[in-house]
Design an enzyme around this catalytic site. Sequence first.
Site, mmCIF file in Angstrom:
data_model
loop_
_atom_site.group_PDB
_atom_site.id
_atom_site.type_symbol
_atom_site.label_atom_id
_atom_site.label_comp_id
_atom_site.label_asym_id
_atom_site.label_seq_id
_atom_site.Cartn_x
_atom_site.Cartn_y
_atom_site.Cartn_z
ATOM 1 N N TYR A 1 0.829 -1.196 0.000
ATOM 2 C CA TYR A 1 0.000 0.000 0.000
ATOM 3 C C TYR A 1 0.873 1.259 0.000
ATOM 4 O O TYR A 1 1.363 1.717 1.043
ATOM 5 C CB TYR A 1 -0.933 0.025 1.214
ATOM 6 C CG TYR A 1 -1.862 -1.172 1.314
ATOM 7 C CD1 TYR A 1 -2.201 -1.935 0.199
ATOM 8 C CD2 TYR A 1 -2.401 -1.549 2.542
ATOM 9 C CE1 TYR A 1 -3.050 -3.029 0.292
ATOM 10 C CE2 TYR A 1 -3.262 -2.632 2.646
ATOM 11 C CZ TYR A 1 -3.570 -3.370 1.524
ATOM 12 O OH TYR A 1 -4.411 -4.452 1.624
ATOM 13 N N HIS B 1 0.082 -12.351 1.442
ATOM 14 C CA HIS B 1 -0.680 -11.388 0.664
ATOM 15 C C HIS B 1 -0.746 -11.789 -0.809
ATOM 16 O O HIS B 1 0.266 -11.781 -1.508
ATOM 17 C CB HIS B 1 -0.029 -10.002 0.790
ATOM 18 C CG HIS B 1 -0.917 -8.872 0.376
ATOM 19 N ND1 HIS B 1 -0.459 -7.570 0.290
ATOM 20 C CD2 HIS B 1 -2.240 -8.828 0.053
ATOM 21 C CE1 HIS B 1 -1.459 -6.786 -0.087
ATOM 22 N NE2 HIS B 1 -2.540 -7.532 -0.238
#
Length: 330
Positions: free
Chosen positions: A56, A142
């Site tokens: 992110y 992830h």
Amino acid sequence: MRTAPLGRGGVRATRLALGCAALGNLYRPVDDETAAATVDAAWDAGIRTFDTAPHYGLGLSERRLGAALRGRPRDTYTVSTKVGRLLVPYDGGGAGDDLAHGFAVPATHRRVWDFSGDGVRRSLEASLERLGLDRVDIVLLHDPDDHAEQALREGYPALERLRGEGVVGAIGVGMNQCALPARFLRETDIDVVLLAGRYTLLEQEGLAELLPEAAARGRSVVIGGVFNSGLLTDPGPGATYDYAPAPQAVLDRALRLKAVAERHGVALRSAALHFPFGHPAVASVLTGARSPEEVRDSVAQLRRPVPDAFWHELRAEVLLDPHAPVPSVR
């Protein structure tokens, strides 16, 4: 705000968790002051669970979250981050922006997929440095879609060792699909699955295998993407679904959902937030926010009751899987 355990360990999550992708300038910039105020608004509303990742904003989300939480008692909140993408600096500092990956930040680093044991440890060490913490509570593999075998055979055992050493409290996987997380539930001892976009008011793919598997094994599921990329906040022309313009058939279904909600005096986004809690495996719902106002709206919508008649009409209109459990005002 109520909390629920994640799996069989001691880590708990608040009913509503703050997703921090927007703090990494997802799609467009957010300034430092607004990012800090967004975390403050979540805290003031009782939210104590925060989800971030190196991906992110090339670490910006982690840095901002860590700064916003600094000074708060460490045992009063839960932080989740992720592993699988190492951030490697470009020679000379790079050039351009990272919008190709969805983030309005300078492209100073490249992402290198790595679900090896060494990669997991290196990723976590870097995350702790960016967060300014000596530990995190939850670590998730992830998006290992294209790296399933390495994630299962190397990444997962590394997380299991870290959990056994007490370095992290809970481990799991975070994905936008159901099949691979269900395999992790069957073949490993993960605590939690973060499932994004696949168990929502719009679609209930997770009900076929993943959620029953989690419930049967005493594991937990955190639901993200409850608005399906914004479609369930305000469906209409130009609305997005799975980060792209919504196909007409999907948009039509969302508009039918909205019409039912309006007949019962319910905001569609409120129903979308409530829906996942009908399933016993769901411990928490994760929503992103880029401003204090968005945080306060999500909290307010979750506090508004959704009448049983709304769910009954959805079933009658064949807008909901007949086997999907729904929350009840009773």
